[in-house]
Design an enzyme around this catalytic site. Structure first.
Site, PDB file in Angstrom:
ATOM      1  N   HIS A   1       0.846  -1.194   0.000  1.00 31.71           N
ATOM      2  CA  HIS A   1       0.000   0.000   0.000  1.00 31.71           C
ATOM      3  C   HIS A   1       0.874   1.233   0.000  1.00 31.71           C
ATOM      4  CE1 HIS A   1      -3.065   2.928   1.061  1.00 31.71           C
ATOM      5  NE2 HIS A   1      -3.893   2.068   0.506  1.00 31.71           N
TER       6      HIS A   1
ATOM      7  N   GLU B   1      -7.847  -5.316  -0.889  1.00 29.57           N
ATOM      8  CA  GLU B   1      -8.350  -6.077  -2.031  1.00 29.57           C
ATOM      9  C   GLU B   1      -8.192  -7.585  -1.862  1.00 29.57           C
ATOM     10  OE1 GLU B   1      -7.873  -4.238  -5.726  1.00 29.57           O
ATOM     11  OE2 GLU B   1      -8.856  -2.544  -4.777  1.00 29.57           O
TER      12      GLU B   1
HETATM   13  N1  COA Z   1       4.089  -6.640  -5.503  1.00 29.28           N
HETATM   14  C1  COA Z   1       5.357  -6.395  -5.903  1.00 29.28           C
HETATM   15  N2  COA Z   1       6.095  -5.375  -5.428  1.00 29.28           N
HETATM   16  C2  COA Z   1       5.514  -4.575  -4.504  1.00 29.28           C
HETATM   17  C3  COA Z   1       4.220  -4.782  -4.043  1.00 29.28           C
HETATM   18  C4  COA Z   1       3.487  -5.864  -4.588  1.00 29.28           C
HETATM   19  N3  COA Z   1       2.243  -6.129  -4.203  1.00 29.28           N
HETATM   20  N4  COA Z   1       3.920  -3.848  -3.128  1.00 29.28           N
HETATM   21  C5  COA Z   1       5.004  -3.060  -3.020  1.00 29.28           C
HETATM   22  N5  COA Z   1       5.960  -3.498  -3.861  1.00 29.28           N
HETATM   23  C6  COA Z   1       7.267  -2.911  -4.055  1.00 29.28           C
HETATM   24  C7  COA Z   1       7.127  -1.533  -4.712  1.00 29.28           C
HETATM   25  O1  COA Z   1       7.100  -1.660  -6.137  1.00 29.28           O
HETATM   26  C8  COA Z   1       8.351  -0.826  -4.205  1.00 29.28           C
HETATM   27  O2  COA Z   1       9.455  -1.285  -4.976  1.00 29.28           O
HETATM   28  P1  COA Z   1      10.668  -0.275  -5.316  1.00 29.28           P
HETATM   29  O3  COA Z   1      11.284   0.047  -3.985  1.00 29.28           O
HETATM   30  O4  COA Z   1      11.550  -1.107  -6.189  1.00 29.28           O
HETATM   31  O5  COA Z   1      10.047   0.915  -6.000  1.00 29.28           O
HETATM   32  C9  COA Z   1       8.509  -1.386  -2.800  1.00 29.28           C
HETATM   33  O6  COA Z   1       7.842  -2.650  -2.787  1.00 29.28           O
HETATM   34  C10 COA Z   1       7.947  -0.520  -1.726  1.00 29.28           C
HETATM   35  O7  COA Z   1       6.637  -0.170  -2.103  1.00 29.28           O
HETATM   36  P2  COA Z   1       5.839   0.975  -1.361  1.00 29.28           P
HETATM   37  O8  COA Z   1       6.593   2.270  -1.466  1.00 29.28           O
HETATM   38  O9  COA Z   1       5.514   0.491  -0.002  1.00 29.28           O
HETATM   39  O10 COA Z   1       4.487   1.043  -2.187  1.00 29.28           O
HETATM   40  P3  COA Z   1       4.222   1.782  -3.585  1.00 29.28           P
HETATM   41  O11 COA Z   1       3.591   3.094  -3.280  1.00 29.28           O
HETATM   42  O12 COA Z   1       5.420   1.758  -4.471  1.00 29.28           O
HETATM   43  O13 COA Z   1       3.127   0.801  -4.220  1.00 29.28           O
HETATM   44  C11 COA Z   1       1.057  -0.225  -4.658  1.00 29.28           C
HETATM   45  C12 COA Z   1       1.833   0.704  -3.706  1.00 29.28           C
HETATM   46  C13 COA Z   1      -0.376  -0.391  -4.126  1.00 29.28           C
HETATM   47  C14 COA Z   1       1.002   0.380  -6.072  1.00 29.28           C
HETATM   48  C15 COA Z   1       1.773  -1.588  -4.699  1.00 29.28           C
HETATM   49  O14 COA Z   1       1.826  -2.099  -3.407  1.00 29.28           O
HETATM   50  C16 COA Z   1       1.113  -2.580  -5.630  1.00 29.28           C
HETATM   51  O15 COA Z   1       1.304  -2.522  -6.841  1.00 29.28           O
HETATM   52  N6  COA Z   1       0.318  -3.537  -5.066  1.00 29.28           N
HETATM   53  C17 COA Z   1      -0.345  -4.521  -5.894  1.00 29.28           C
HETATM   54  C18 COA Z   1      -1.627  -3.960  -6.477  1.00 29.28           C
HETATM   55  C19 COA Z   1      -2.738  -3.834  -5.467  1.00 29.28           C
HETATM   56  O16 COA Z   1      -2.954  -4.725  -4.655  1.00 29.28           O
HETATM   57  N7  COA Z   1      -3.441  -2.700  -5.531  1.00 29.28           N
HETATM   58  C20 COA Z   1      -4.512  -2.373  -4.615  1.00 29.28           C
HETATM   59  C21 COA Z   1      -4.095  -1.251  -3.704  1.00 29.28           C
HETATM   60  S1  COA Z   1      -5.309  -0.943  -2.454  1.00 29.28           S
END
Ligand code: COA
Length: 373
Positions: free
Chosen positions: A264, A317
């Site tokens: 998130h 989700e």
């Molecule tokens: N799958 C793969 N990698 C993930 C991840 C996931 N579910 N959640 C976080 N990461 C990765 C990010 O890409 C980021 O990588 P980086 O350091 O190489 O850029 C790292 O972990 C830290 O992420 P963070 O800063 O905590 O979150 P974010 O703002 O970059 O991403 C989301 C937030 C929601 C876009 C991301 O968690 C995601 O794509 N989740 C899957 C989709 C989903 O479930 N969406 C519903 C949201 S309510």
């Protein structure tokens, strides 16, 4: 302001406050979110969709008398005067009801009067009418796409129960309807997420209310925002035996793919909506829920060892897909169901933005080839 003088903000605007709101907020490090002064997850456990709607738009939870009046008003607004032939044409042209909604919603109030030309009372009325029309249009598009009859709204029912009746074609067991109502109530609003921001950007231009809500619908449809619940459920199905989890997740991460239902942008402690949805799923019980709980723990362990410095939590989700599935909704309706609730939040943000407007117009730092002088 020259390019050199621009204020550089973090990628994705992370942690940047771009507006003020009295509607609610997310406290990511505490694992807490609220609607006005109320703990939102607590409210979702006991309140109806229309009670929270009243709280956001009118500023307070309704009295018993106000609640009945407001629910009836919403019920009346669910009736839309769009010609069946138009709905048929949209249903035939798209396999995705919430994308078809972007074609239909502007027709609910086809005069397209800019919000900037409406009085505050008229804006409130327009936003509420449009948000109330969302389940009717989604259900009609979904059913016509499948060659089924359209079911007219019943203004005497609550918003959640009527959504389920209009889309499924039957009245579902009250316990299952309550599961969906809890989901809807818990997802009405959630800070300055991408679709809320998109709605406020379009509102800030003075555009008509339907255009602003369509911006929210478009933003929500992306898998990184609202398009993921069906993907999380299909992931659980694909993994099958919980023992397969580690290898499955590692392969996806190695391929640079996202694990749906996890991570998130804001939460650095448990997502309270995920805890609530898990509670609702466990209240129903069954083999799917048991498997999901086991797979969740394994996914979290893999992700935490993969990125030890990041705090990756289960998001709403993951269990939302399970809750909606257990209530009888098919995966192609999950994002539509999210749209039904979040449209209410967008409508409240639209009203707030328009009541105290300043056009949202940021800048971008130019990093291309130098222009010829
Ligand atoms: N799958 C793969 N990698 C993930 C991840 C996931 N579910 N959640 C976080 N990461 C990765 C990010 O890409 C980021 O990588 P980086 O350091 O190489 O850029 C790292 O972990 C830290 O992420 P963070 O800063 O905590 O979150 P974010 O703002 O970059 O991403 C989301 C937030 C929601 C876009 C991301 O968690 C995601 O794509 N989740 C899957 C989709 C989903 O479930 N969406 C519903 C949201 S309510």
């Amino acid at each position: 302001m020259t390019t050199q003088e621009l204020i550089q903000v973090p990628s994705g605007l992370k942690g940047v406050a771009v507006a003020e709101t009295e509607l609610g907020a997310v406290r990511g490090s505490e694992g807490f979110y609220h609607y006005r002064e109320y703990n939102a997850a607590e409210l979702a456990r006991r309140a109806s969709v229309s009670d929270v709607w009243h709280l956001l738009v009118e500023g307070s939870l309704p009295t018993t008398e106000q609640a009945a009046r407001f629910e009836r008003q919403i019920g009346d607004h669910r009736a839309v005067g769009i010609k069946p032939a138009i709905i048929d044409a949209v249903a035939a042209a798209t396999s995705v009801p919430h994308l078809g909604l972007m074609a239909l919603l502007p027709l609910v109030a086809p005069d397209g009067i800019p919000t900037i030309d409406l009085s505050p009372r008229e804006r409130r009325e327009a936003a509420t009418r449009l948000a109330a029309a969302v389940p009717t249009l989604l259900a009609a598009t979904h059913r016509r796409r499948l060659g089924l009859d359209v079911i007219a709204p019943d203004p005497t029912l609550g918003h959640a129960a009527d959504w389920l009746r209009m889309v499924l074609g039957y009245e579902i067991d009250p316990a299952k309807a309550r599961m969906v109502e809890t989901y809807l109530t818990a997802t009405i609003d959630h800070g300055f997420n991408a679709s809320t921001f998109a709605t406020r950007v379009v509102t800030s231009t003075g555009a008509d209310a339907a255009a602003a809500l369509c911006a929210g619908i478009g933003a929500l449809s992306g898998p990184l925002h609202g398009g993921a619940p069906s993907l999380a459920l299909s992931m659980i199905e694909e993994i099958g035996d919980p023992g397969n989890t580690d290898a499955w997740v590692r392969a996806k991460l190695d391929a640079g793919q996202k694990i749906m239902g996890f991570g998130h942008a804001v939460y650095r402690a448990d997502d309270p909506r995920s805890l609530l949805m898990r509670e609702v799923a466990e209240g129903h019980g069954g083999p799917l829920v048991e498997r999901a709980v086991e797979i969740e723990a394994r996914i979290l362990a893999v992700m935490r060892s993969w990125k030890p410095d990041a705090v990756i939590v289960t998001n709403v989700e993951y269990y939302a897909g399970i809750v909606l599935h257990l209530a009888g909704l098919t995966p192609d309706l999950f994002t539509s169901t999210f749209t039904v609730s979040r449209a209410i939040g967008w409508s409240a943000h639209l009203i707030e933005q328009a009541d105290n407007n300043k056009i949202l117009r940021p800048s971008a730092r130019y990093v291309g080839a130098p222009p010829a002088s």
